[in-house]
Scaffold this active site. Structure first.
Site, short mmCIF file in Angstrom:
data_model
loop_
_atom_site.label_atom_id
_atom_site.label_comp_id
_atom_site.label_asym_id
_atom_site.label_seq_id
_atom_site.Cartn_x
_atom_site.Cartn_y
_atom_site.Cartn_z
N ASP A 127 45.64 27.84 32.05
CA ASP A 127 45.49 28.18 30.62
C ASP A 127 45.67 27.01 29.65
OD1 ASP A 127 45.10 30.78 31.42
OD2 ASP A 127 47.13 31.44 30.96
N LYS A 214 15.21 29.97 19.06
CA LYS A 214 16.10 30.25 20.20
C LYS A 214 15.85 31.64 20.77
CE LYS A 214 20.91 29.57 20.91
NZ LYS A 214 20.94 28.72 22.06
N GLU A 223 39.68 36.49 27.05
CA GLU A 223 40.23 37.84 27.30
C GLU A 223 41.36 38.18 26.34
OE1 GLU A 223 42.07 38.18 31.17
OE2 GLU A 223 43.32 36.41 30.85
O1 F6P Z 1 48.16 32.43 33.30
C1 F6P Z 1 47.05 32.36 34.11
C2 F6P Z 1 46.23 33.64 34.04
O2 F6P Z 1 45.12 33.52 34.87
C3 F6P Z 1 45.79 34.06 32.65
O3 F6P Z 1 44.67 33.35 32.20
C4 F6P Z 1 45.53 35.51 32.85
O4 F6P Z 1 45.60 36.23 31.65
C5 F6P Z 1 46.63 35.91 33.81
O5 F6P Z 1 47.02 34.72 34.48
C6 F6P Z 1 46.23 36.94 34.81
O6 F6P Z 1 47.33 37.24 35.60
P1 F6P Z 1 47.23 37.98 37.00
O7 F6P Z 1 46.62 37.05 38.00
O8 F6P Z 1 48.64 38.29 37.33
O9 F6P Z 1 46.37 39.18 36.79
#
Ligand code: F6P
Length: 338
Positions: A127, A214, A223
């Site tokens: 992240d 375009k 997300e």
């Molecule tokens: O912190 C890394 C991450 O991949 C985030 O981007 C995501 O929101 C979260 O972990 C998802 O967590 P899990 O793998 O526990 O579903």
């Protein structure tokens, strides 16, 4: 310091194995014993620990995931869990620990240090949302995966004159989305940190793009925009306009712009696979640095990247820092991507 432990905690990220490899080999070169603690802090609580040698980490540099396994450990948030971990350290003769993970893992490292087990922490998450560091291990690989996948979506969008709404990971932060957008030329970038407006950022931008001829569009959405978390400036607005997920986002784009739209949620593919050279190199440098600190009896530190240099901060101080979103680069993406 005679014996060093190493663990990976929180979500996995590419380059974690490279970091552990560097910790193990640097520590062995210094004459320490090295103990691999399995499944994050759970391994410390349960005594799930294995001694590592030079060949334990052979051929791990290029592999994704973490061979030590990882987990989020609720028990470790309680005093009783920490005390069990301290006992395990005594039992296995562990004098210091290198922890690799996100900021939740850093709190664990600080708590252990305060209970007499010296720890240093390293930032490992795709992240790039660790406030004290300009870089986190795994970020570059995740961005490159997103870009490769968006390029593929772009081809099919272009064939069908469509729009692709691509949901990118990052519950609390839009850094992966921002970088992937810049590198893939997404028409619209939607992140938790910057206020979004459907009319301005979708309808008007699409119209403008169509005016230039375009025929296909990419909307990159983090997300985090769909989660009710404090860092998200868009949650209420998205709820108000009836967008709760990528599918509803794509549907609304079809309805309001006339451009047929489809959603793709990239998901955990962003966390796996071979780490890029950048992730391997930074992981190796940080792992090496971490052991040097412990060797010099320095603990309660987090290893960071600042202005392209590896350095370290006090963990508590690091947890209180702020990392403003890069609005300049966000605006640049909007200016250049049509
Ligand atoms: O912190 C890394 C991450 O991949 C985030 O981007 C995501 O929101 C979260 O972990 C998802 O967590 P899990 O793998 O526990 O579903």
């Amino acid at each position: 310091m005679k014996t060093i432990g190493v663990l990976t905690s929180g979500g996995d990220s590419q380059g974690m194995n490279a970091a552990v490899r560097a910790v193990v080999r640097t520590a062995l070169n210094e004459g320490f014993r090295v103990m691999g603690i399995n499944k994050g802090y759970n391994g410390l609580i349960n005594g799930d620990i294995t001694e590592l040698n030079y060949t334990s980490v052979s051929n791990t540099l290029s592999s994704g995931g973490t061979f030590l396994k990882t987990a989020r450990c609720l028990e470790f948030k309680e005093e009783a869990g920490i005390l069990k971990a301290v006992e395990t350290c005594k039992k296995f003769g562990i004098d210091g620990i290198v922890v690799l993970g996100g900021d939740g893992s850093f709190r664990g490292a600080r708590d252990l240090t305060l209970h007499g087990v010296p720890c240093v922490a390293m930032p490992g998450t795709i992240d790039n949302d660790i406030v004290c560091s300009d870089y986190t291990i795994g970020f570059d690989t995740a961005v490159n995966i997103c870009v490769e996948l968006i390029d593929k979506l772009r081809d099919t969008c272009e064939s069908h004159n469509r729009c692709s709404v691509v949901q990118i990971m990052g519950k609390n932060a839009g850094w992966v989305t921002l970088e992937a957008s810049i590198a893939s030329g997404a028409t619209t970038t939607v992140v938790p940190e910057v206020e979004f407006n459907f009319e301005r950022d979708i309808v008007e931008r699409f119209k403008r793009g169509m005016g230039f001829g375009k025929t296909s569009f990419i909307v990159a959405v983090s997300e985090g925009v769909f989660f009710d978390v404090p860092s998200n400036k868009n949650y209420e607005y998205m709820q108000k306009i009836g967008i709760h997920n990528a599918a509803e986002f794509a549907k609304k784009i079809t309805e309001e712009t006339g451009v047929e739209s489809r959603e793709t949620v990239l998901g955990h593919v962003q966390r796996g696979g071979t780490p890029t050279a950048r992730d391997r190199i930074i992981a190796t440098e940080m792992g090496n640095y971490a052991v040097e600190l412990l060797k010099n009896n320095i603990s309660n530190r987090v290893i960071v990247m600042k202005e392209n240099h590896i350095t370290d901060f006090d963990i508590l101080e690091a947890l209180q820092m702020k990392k403003p979103f890069d609005i300049k680069r966000y605006n640049m993406a909007n200016d250049i991507n049509i």
